[in-house]
Write a protein that holds these residues in place. Structure first.
Motif, PDB file in Angstrom:
ATOM      1  N   ASP A 274     -33.739  13.816 -43.723  1.00 26.21           N
ATOM      2  CA  ASP A 274     -33.810  13.104 -42.431  1.00 26.21           C
ATOM      3  C   ASP A 274     -32.802  11.956 -42.390  1.00 26.21           C
ATOM      4  OD1 ASP A 274     -35.751  14.745 -41.490  1.00 26.21           O
ATOM      5  OD2 ASP A 274     -37.415  13.338 -41.778  1.00 26.21           O
ATOM      6  N   VAL A 275     -32.673  11.236 -43.504  1.00 25.03           N
ATOM      7  CA  VAL A 275     -31.726  10.108 -43.561  1.00 25.03           C
ATOM      8  C   VAL A 275     -30.298  10.644 -43.469  1.00 25.03           C
ATOM      9  CG1 VAL A 275     -30.903   8.148 -44.945  1.00 25.03           C
ATOM     10  CG2 VAL A 275     -33.330   8.755 -44.944  1.00 25.03           C
ATOM     11  N   TYR A 276     -30.041  11.749 -44.183  1.00 26.48           N
ATOM     12  CA  TYR A 276     -28.713  12.376 -44.136  1.00 26.48           C
ATOM     13  C   TYR A 276     -28.372  12.788 -42.702  1.00 26.48           C
ATOM     14  CZ  TYR A 276     -25.179  15.997 -44.481  1.00 26.48           C
ATOM     15  OH  TYR A 276     -24.062  16.751 -44.277  1.00 26.48           O
TER      16      TYR A 276
ATOM     17  N   GLU B 151     -36.197   0.006 -42.192  1.00 31.33           N
ATOM     18  CA  GLU B 151     -37.417  -0.369 -42.906  1.00 31.33           C
ATOM     19  C   GLU B 151     -37.385   0.106 -44.362  1.00 31.33           C
ATOM     20  OE1 GLU B 151     -42.132   0.204 -42.658  1.00 31.33           O
ATOM     21  OE2 GLU B 151     -40.992   0.933 -40.926  1.00 31.33           O
ATOM     22  N   ARG B 152     -36.895   1.318 -44.586  1.00 33.40           N
ATOM     23  CA  ARG B 152     -36.875   1.865 -45.945  1.00 33.40           C
ATOM     24  C   ARG B 152     -35.464   2.286 -46.377  1.00 33.40           C
ATOM     25  NH1 ARG B 152     -42.580   3.193 -46.560  1.00 33.40           N
ATOM     26  NH2 ARG B 152     -42.086   3.729 -48.692  1.00 33.40           N
ATOM     27  N   THR B 153     -34.446   1.966 -45.589  1.00 34.20           N
ATOM     28  CA  THR B 153     -33.095   2.479 -45.857  1.00 34.20           C
ATOM     29  C   THR B 153     -32.115   1.354 -46.211  1.00 34.20           C
ATOM     30  OG1 THR B 153     -33.609   4.060 -44.112  1.00 34.20           O
ATOM     31  CG2 THR B 153     -31.347   4.078 -44.924  1.00 34.20           C
TER      32      THR B 153
ATOM     33  N   ALA C 228     -29.419   4.578 -49.707  1.00 30.68           N
ATOM     34  CA  ALA C 228     -30.587   4.752 -50.578  1.00 30.68           C
ATOM     35  C   ALA C 228     -31.813   4.719 -49.679  1.00 30.68           C
ATOM     36  CB  ALA C 228     -30.640   3.632 -51.604  1.00 30.68           C
ATOM     37  N   TYR C 229     -32.783   5.560 -49.980  1.00 27.83           N
ATOM     38  CA  TYR C 229     -33.993   5.610 -49.152  1.00 27.83           C
ATOM     39  C   TYR C 229     -35.216   5.438 -50.052  1.00 27.83           C
ATOM     40  CZ  TYR C 229     -37.444   7.071 -45.773  1.00 27.83           C
ATOM     41  OH  TYR C 229     -38.537   7.083 -44.935  1.00 27.83           O
ATOM     42  N   ASP C 230     -36.028   4.467 -49.699  1.00 30.89           N
ATOM     43  CA  ASP C 230     -37.252   4.163 -50.438  1.00 30.89           C
ATOM     44  C   ASP C 230     -38.319   5.172 -49.987  1.00 30.89           C
ATOM     45  OD1 ASP C 230     -39.467   3.021 -51.563  1.00 30.89           O
ATOM     46  OD2 ASP C 230     -39.299   1.096 -50.513  1.00 30.89           O
ATOM     47  N   PHE C 231     -38.370   6.306 -50.686  1.00 36.02           N
ATOM     48  CA  PHE C 231     -39.204   7.406 -50.189  1.00 36.02           C
ATOM     49  C   PHE C 231     -40.698   7.119 -50.352  1.00 36.02           C
ATOM     50  CE2 PHE C 231     -38.031   8.595 -54.568  1.00 36.02           C
ATOM     51  CZ  PHE C 231     -39.275   8.826 -55.137  1.00 36.02           C
TER      52      PHE C 231
END
Ligand code: UTP
Length: 291
Positions: free
Chosen positions: A147-149, A180-182, A245-248
């Motif tokens: 989703d981030v990609y 928020e997480r990216t 970077a994504y804080d999954f």
């Protein structure tokens, strides 16, 4: 933007933290309750829309290949004895997408293992899922990174904040928060000394990487531990292209570590309808008896 269709699962490490089991068996085949770790990881990739998987194996590769292969003898026995549910389960494993294998001839590090995937990957962004890193989450961890990609493009690293004393075990990410997480990634260090780590944000076994990494990996010299480190190549890639970077969301287990393996075993058992009641009662009485 090209779709992420392919995934690479490195499973050729020596697994020295899990000796003597890993003398002849890969740690990626350690069962969590009744399912090999690598099967959960293949299922995560499938649940994230991956169409082709390359598993990088080492000297003790046989059981991984056999696990995803068709087992005529077992299937015919199960069929004869009318064990249809077990038969269905066994057939489902060998019907799981296109799984390919390649051998890393020497365990020269994760970066070296990924470079073995060059011909398979070609000129596309691809996913990497470490074969001993398990993530339990509502939405598959890799799907969260995809989703981030889709939103930003570039490479995407799956990260979480770890206790400060443990950052020296991981690839460490310094970045700027953009959601928020990216984060955008500014710098990366593999296994930093505790007092030199720029942050406590650790790369935890999930990546989407653009194919420029292969030229960089071919030039990457051995780093921490004398191994060719993927993090060192990603650091170069981050300087020349977009990296996030994504804080999954999810609970991550390092199955290649004894404690991580035990935690995964207990927690997966407690999530299983067929086991949880009896097993929880057993754990409770066992612990009370020992206190
Ligand atoms: P680890 O660092 O956890 O694996 O690598 P290791 O070297 O086997 O572990 P220990 O420290 O000796 O116990 C992370 C992932 O990268 C793979 C491993 O199989 C694991 O899935 N790997 C590592 C390779 O495929 N090749 C290598 O040369 C090194």
């Amino acid at each position: 933007m090209k779709k992420v269709r392919k995934a690479v699962i490195p499973a050729a490490g020596l697994g020295t933290r899990f000796l003597p089991y890993t003398k002849a068996e890969p740690k990626e085949m350690l069962p969590i309750v009744d399912t090999p770790t690598i099967q959960y990881i293949v299922e995560e990739a499938l649940g994230s829309g991956i169409e082709d998987i390359l598993i990088i194996t080492g000297h003790n590769k046989k059981s991984i290949e056999d696990h995803f292969d068709k087992s005529y003898e077992l299937e015919s026995e199960l069929e004869k004895s009318g064990k249809t549910e077990m038969l269905r389960q066994v057939q489902a494993i060998s019907n799981l997408v296109n799984i390919h294998f390649i051998r890393q001839k020497e365990a020269k590090g994760l970066g070296h293992a990924i470079n073995c995937a060059r011909a398979f990957v070609g000129d596309e962004p691809f996913a990497v899922l470490l074969g001993d890193d398990l993530v339990y989450s509502k939405k598959p961890c890799l799907a969260q990174l995809i989703d981030v990609y889709k939103e930003y493009g570039g490479s995407v690293l799956g990260v979480q904040t770890v206790p400060h004393a443990e950052i020296c075990k991981y690839g460490c990410v310094a970045g700027e928060k953009i959601g928020e997480r990216t984060y955008t990634v500014c710098d990366l260090v593999e296994k930093p000394k505790i007092d030199e780590a720029p942050t406590d944000v650790a790369i935890l076994g999930r990546y989407i990487i653009t194919p420029e990494i292969f030229d960089i990996l071919s030039e990457t010299r051995p780093g921490a531990g004398g191994e060719i480190q993927l993090t060192d190549a990603l650091r170069v890639l981050a300087k020349s292209g977009k990296m996030y970077a994504y804080d999954f969301e999810g609970r991550r287990y390092d199955v290649g570590d004894k404690e991580g393996f035990l935690e995964a075993t207990v927690e997966y058992a407690l999530r299983r309808d067929d086991l949880k009641e009896k097993f929880a009662a057993y754990l409770k009485s066992e612990i009370e008896g020992r206190l």
